[in-house]
Design an enzyme around this catalytic site. Structure first.
Site, PDB file in Angstrom:
ATOM      1  N   CYS A  32     -10.437  -0.477   3.608  1.00  0.00           N
ATOM      2  CA  CYS A  32      -9.793  -0.560   4.925  1.00  0.00           C
ATOM      3  C   CYS A  32      -9.234   0.810   5.295  1.00  0.00           C
ATOM      4  O   CYS A  32      -8.579   1.458   4.484  1.00  0.00           O
ATOM      5  CB  CYS A  32      -8.676  -1.600   4.903  1.00  0.00           C
ATOM      6  SG  CYS A  32      -9.325  -3.281   4.920  1.00  0.00           S
ATOM      7  N   ARG A  65       0.825  -1.222   0.000  1.00  0.00           N
ATOM      8  CA  ARG A  65       0.000   0.000   0.000  1.00  0.00           C
ATOM      9  C   ARG A  65       0.859   1.272   0.000  1.00  0.00           C
ATOM     10  O   ARG A  65       0.541   2.257   0.678  1.00  0.00           O
ATOM     11  CB  ARG A  65      -0.952   0.036   1.210  1.00  0.00           C
ATOM     12  CG  ARG A  65      -1.880  -1.152   1.332  1.00  0.00           C
ATOM     13  CD  ARG A  65      -2.893  -1.221   0.186  1.00  0.00           C
ATOM     14  NE  ARG A  65      -3.934  -2.187   0.474  1.00  0.00           N
ATOM     15  CZ  ARG A  65      -3.846  -3.494   0.208  1.00  0.00           C
ATOM     16  NH1 ARG A  65      -2.764  -3.985  -0.395  1.00  0.00           N
ATOM     17  NH2 ARG A  65      -4.847  -4.296   0.502  1.00  0.00           N
ATOM     18  N   GLU A  71      -4.449   3.913   6.181  1.00  0.00           N
ATOM     19  CA  GLU A  71      -4.223   3.485   4.802  1.00  0.00           C
ATOM     20  C   GLU A  71      -4.800   4.505   3.832  1.00  0.00           C
ATOM     21  O   GLU A  71      -4.268   4.729   2.755  1.00  0.00           O
ATOM     22  CB  GLU A  71      -4.880   2.116   4.550  1.00  0.00           C
ATOM     23  CG  GLU A  71      -4.445   1.515   3.237  1.00  0.00           C
ATOM     24  CD  GLU A  71      -5.464   0.585   2.621  1.00  0.00           C
ATOM     25  OE1 GLU A  71      -6.182   1.030   1.705  1.00  0.00           O
ATOM     26  OE2 GLU A  71      -5.518  -0.567   3.057  1.00  0.00           O
TER      27      GLU A  71
HETATM   28  N1  EPU Z   1     -10.890 -10.300  11.212  1.00  0.00           N
HETATM   29  C1  EPU Z   1     -11.497 -10.241  12.425  1.00  0.00           C
HETATM   30  N2  EPU Z   1     -12.423  -9.253  12.650  1.00  0.00           N
HETATM   31  C2  EPU Z   1     -12.725  -8.313  11.710  1.00  0.00           C
HETATM   32  C3  EPU Z   1     -12.080  -8.367  10.459  1.00  0.00           C
HETATM   33  C4  EPU Z   1     -11.163  -9.382  10.235  1.00  0.00           C
HETATM   34  O1  EPU Z   1     -11.251 -11.061  13.307  1.00  0.00           O
HETATM   35  O2  EPU Z   1     -13.559  -7.439  11.987  1.00  0.00           O
HETATM   36  C5  EPU Z   1      -9.934 -11.388  10.947  1.00  0.00           C
HETATM   37  C6  EPU Z   1     -10.453 -12.338   9.850  1.00  0.00           C
HETATM   38  O3  EPU Z   1     -11.315 -13.296  10.378  1.00  0.00           O
HETATM   39  C7  EPU Z   1      -9.171 -12.902   9.308  1.00  0.00           C
HETATM   40  C8  EPU Z   1      -8.153 -11.768   9.486  1.00  0.00           C
HETATM   41  O4  EPU Z   1      -8.715 -10.874  10.449  1.00  0.00           O
HETATM   42  O5  EPU Z   1      -8.760 -14.000  10.083  1.00  0.00           O
HETATM   43  C9  EPU Z   1      -7.849 -11.040   8.181  1.00  0.00           C
HETATM   44  O6  EPU Z   1      -9.055 -10.494   7.667  1.00  0.00           O
HETATM   45  P1  EPU Z   1      -9.364 -10.412   6.090  1.00  0.00           P
HETATM   46  O7  EPU Z   1      -9.170 -11.737   5.461  1.00  0.00           O
HETATM   47  O8  EPU Z   1     -10.678  -9.733   5.933  1.00  0.00           O
HETATM   48  O9  EPU Z   1      -8.202  -9.533   5.513  1.00  0.00           O
HETATM   49  P2  EPU Z   1      -7.651  -8.114   5.966  1.00  0.00           P
HETATM   50  O10 EPU Z   1      -6.211  -8.292   6.336  1.00  0.00           O
HETATM   51  O11 EPU Z   1      -8.522  -7.468   6.971  1.00  0.00           O
HETATM   52  C10 EPU Z   1      -6.736  -7.354   3.662  1.00  0.00           C
HETATM   53  C11 EPU Z   1      -6.679  -6.019   2.971  1.00  0.00           C
HETATM   54  C12 EPU Z   1      -7.937  -5.801   2.148  1.00  0.00           C
HETATM   55  C13 EPU Z   1      -8.074  -6.933   1.138  1.00  0.00           C
HETATM   56  C14 EPU Z   1      -8.133  -8.266   1.901  1.00  0.00           C
HETATM   57  C15 EPU Z   1      -8.145  -9.450   0.962  1.00  0.00           C
HETATM   58  C16 EPU Z   1      -5.420  -4.368   4.235  1.00  0.00           C
HETATM   59  C17 EPU Z   1      -5.480  -3.276   5.240  1.00  0.00           C
HETATM   60  N3  EPU Z   1      -6.588  -4.951   3.947  1.00  0.00           N
HETATM   61  O12 EPU Z   1      -7.771  -7.278   4.617  1.00  0.00           O
HETATM   62  O13 EPU Z   1      -7.750  -4.593   1.439  1.00  0.00           O
HETATM   63  O14 EPU Z   1      -9.254  -6.775   0.365  1.00  0.00           O
HETATM   64  O15 EPU Z   1      -6.965  -8.394   2.728  1.00  0.00           O
HETATM   65  O16 EPU Z   1      -6.903  -9.585   0.331  1.00  0.00           O
HETATM   66  O17 EPU Z   1      -4.363  -4.671   3.704  1.00  0.00           O
HETATM   67  C18 EPU Z   1      -8.067  -2.239   1.457  1.00  0.00           C
HETATM   68  O18 EPU Z   1      -6.846  -2.144   1.301  1.00  0.00           O
HETATM   69  O19 EPU Z   1      -8.797  -1.223   1.499  1.00  0.00           O
HETATM   70  C19 EPU Z   1      -8.652  -3.546   1.617  1.00  0.00           C
HETATM   71  C20 EPU Z   1      -9.938  -3.713   1.852  1.00  0.00           C
END
Ligand code: EPU
Length: 295
Positions: free
Chosen positions: A220, A168, A290
Site C-alpha cells: 500500500c 505503521r 506509507e
Molecule cells: N477497497 C475498495 N477499492 C479498492 C481497494 C479496497 O473499495 O481499490 C475497499 C475494500 O473492498 C474493503 C476496504 O476498501 O471494503 C478495505 O480494503 P482491504 O480489505 O483491501 O484493506 P486495506 O485497508 O486496503 C489494509 C492494509 C494492508 C493489509 C490489509 C489486510 C493499509 C494501508 N493497508 O489494506 O497492508 O494487507 O489491510 O489487513 O493499512 C500495506 O501496509 O502495505 C498493506 C498492503
C-alpha cells in the site's frame, strides 16, 4: 565476516517497486558486531545513510542519489530461547531474516505470534521499523526486546520502554535520525502447527483475492486515514487502474502503485500528487505516504 562496502548500487535493484537511481555506496552488515565499525565507515563515505532491509516499502527517486545504503543482512537460523509461564515462548531472530521464512519457521514450531503477517514481503528488521501489519496483527505487538545500533549509543538491547510503535509507525526513544535493528526477540503464544498453517493459508488466499501480490509494488502506497481505507477513497476518486507512463494504480487494489515496466520515480510522484489532490477534493481526507521515500 567484517563490514562490507560495495560501490554505487542501483536502488531499482534493491527495491520491489523497481525504481530509483544509483546510491554512492552500500554498507552491508553480516553480524551485529559489524555495527562497531559503522560510524567510522559512514563518516568516511559521506552522503546520507539510508537503511534498506528487504526494499519492499521504499519509493526511491531517479538519478544520482547522495545516499549510502546500510543493509543489515544479519541472517541465520531463528532460535527459541525459553518457554515461559503461561505458554509464551521467547525467540530470537536476526534482522535480515526474511519475514516469510521466519513466520513459516514459527508455524513449524507451533508459534502463532506473527501468523497474520505471513505473506508480507521484506525482512524482520524492516517489518519492525515500519511496524508492518495485516489482518489485525502487527510486527511490534509481540516484541520483547530489540538489539539496535545508533551512532549516539552504539549497539545495545532495549526493552519495550525503549521504543514506541503505532499504526505503521515505529520510533526509538529519543527519536534518533538514524538507527538499525540488528536482532529481535519476540514472545509468542503457541498453537497447533496445523491450525497456524491453516490460518496462514487463509490470509494468503485473502491477499491474493484483494491485492496484486505478484506485481512490482511497495504494498500500500498510502496509510489508511483514521476510520477509512485509502484504497476505497482512491477507487471512489477514479484512481483504480490510473496510469502515467510505466506506473499505475493497480486494477486489483487502488492503493497499490505498480511499476508495469520501465516506470520512473517522476511518474510515481506525479501520480501520487494527482491522487492526493483528487482524494482531498472528493473526500476531504489528507493521504499520508506509507512507503518510505529514499531522498
Ligand atoms: N477497497 C475498495 N477499492 C479498492 C481497494 C479496497 O473499495 O481499490 C475497499 C475494500 O473492498 C474493503 C476496504 O476498501 O471494503 C478495505 O480494503 P482491504 O480489505 O483491501 O484493506 P486495506 O485497508 O486496503 C489494509 C492494509 C494492508 C493489509 C490489509 C489486510 C493499509 C494501508 N493497508 O489494506 O497492508 O494487507 O489491510 O489487513 O493499512 C500495506 O501496509 O502495505 C498493506 C498492503
Amino acid at each position: 565476516m567484517a563490514l562490507e562496502v560495495r560501490p554505487g548500487p542501483r536502488l531499482a535493484e534493491r527495491t520491489t517497486l523497481r525504481l530509483g537511481g544509483h546510491a554512492l555506496a552500500e554498507v552491508v552488515l553480516h553480524a551485529p558486531e559489524d555495527a562497531e565499525g559503522l560510524a567510522a565507515t559512514l563518516a568516511r563515505l559521506g552522503g546520507t545513510p539510508f537503511v534498506v532491509g528487504g526494499g519492499s516499502n521504499i519509493l526511491a527517486r531517479d538519478g544520482e542519489l547522495p545516499l549510502v545504503l546500510v543493509a543489515p543482512r544479519i541472517t541465520g537460523q531463528p532460535e527459541t530461547l525459553r518457554q515461559r509461564f503461561g505458554g509464551m515462548v521467547r525467540l530470537r531472530v536476526g534482522a535480515g531474516v526474511k519475514l516469510h521464512r521466519f513466520t513459516a519457521w514459527m508455524a513449524t514450531q507451533g508459534l502463532a505470534g506473527l501468523a497474520n503477517l505471513f505473506g508480507i514481503p521484506g525482512t524482520v528488521g524492516g517489518a519492525i521499523a515500519g511496524n508492518a501489519g495485516a489482518y489485525g496483527g502487527e510486527a511490534c505487538a509481540p516484541l520483547a526486546r530489540l538489539l539496535v545500533w545508533t551512532p549516539e549509543n552504539g549497539v545495545r538491547w532495549i526493552g519495550r520502554d525503549g521504543f514506541a510503535a503505532g499504526y505503521r509507525r515505529f520510533a526509538l526513544a529519543g527519536d534518533p535520525q538514524l538507527f538499525l535493528v540488528l536482532a529481535a526477540e519476540f514472545d509468542s503464544d503457541i498453537d497447533e502447527p496445523i491450525d497456524i498453517r491453516r490460518g496462514m493459508i487463509e490470509h494468503v488466499r485473502r491477499k491474493r483475492a484483494s491485492q496484486p501480490i505478484t506485481a512490482a509494488s511497495a504494498g500500500c502506497i498510502f496509510k489508511n486515514p483514521e476510520g477509512t481505507s485509502a484504497g476505497r477513497l482512491l477507487d471512489a476518486a477514479g484512481f483504480r487502474g490510473k496510469r502515467r507512463g510505466g506506473m499505475a494504480f493497480s486494477q486489483v487494489h487502488a492503493n497499490f502503485l505498480v511499476n508495469q515496466g520501465g516506470g520512473t520515480a517522476a511518474e510515481a510522484f506525479a501520480l501520487i500528487e494527482e491522487a492526493r489532490e483528487a482524494v482531498r477534493r472528493t473526500s476531504g481526507h489528507e493521504l499520508e505516504l506509507e512507503v518510505r521515500v529514499a531522498p
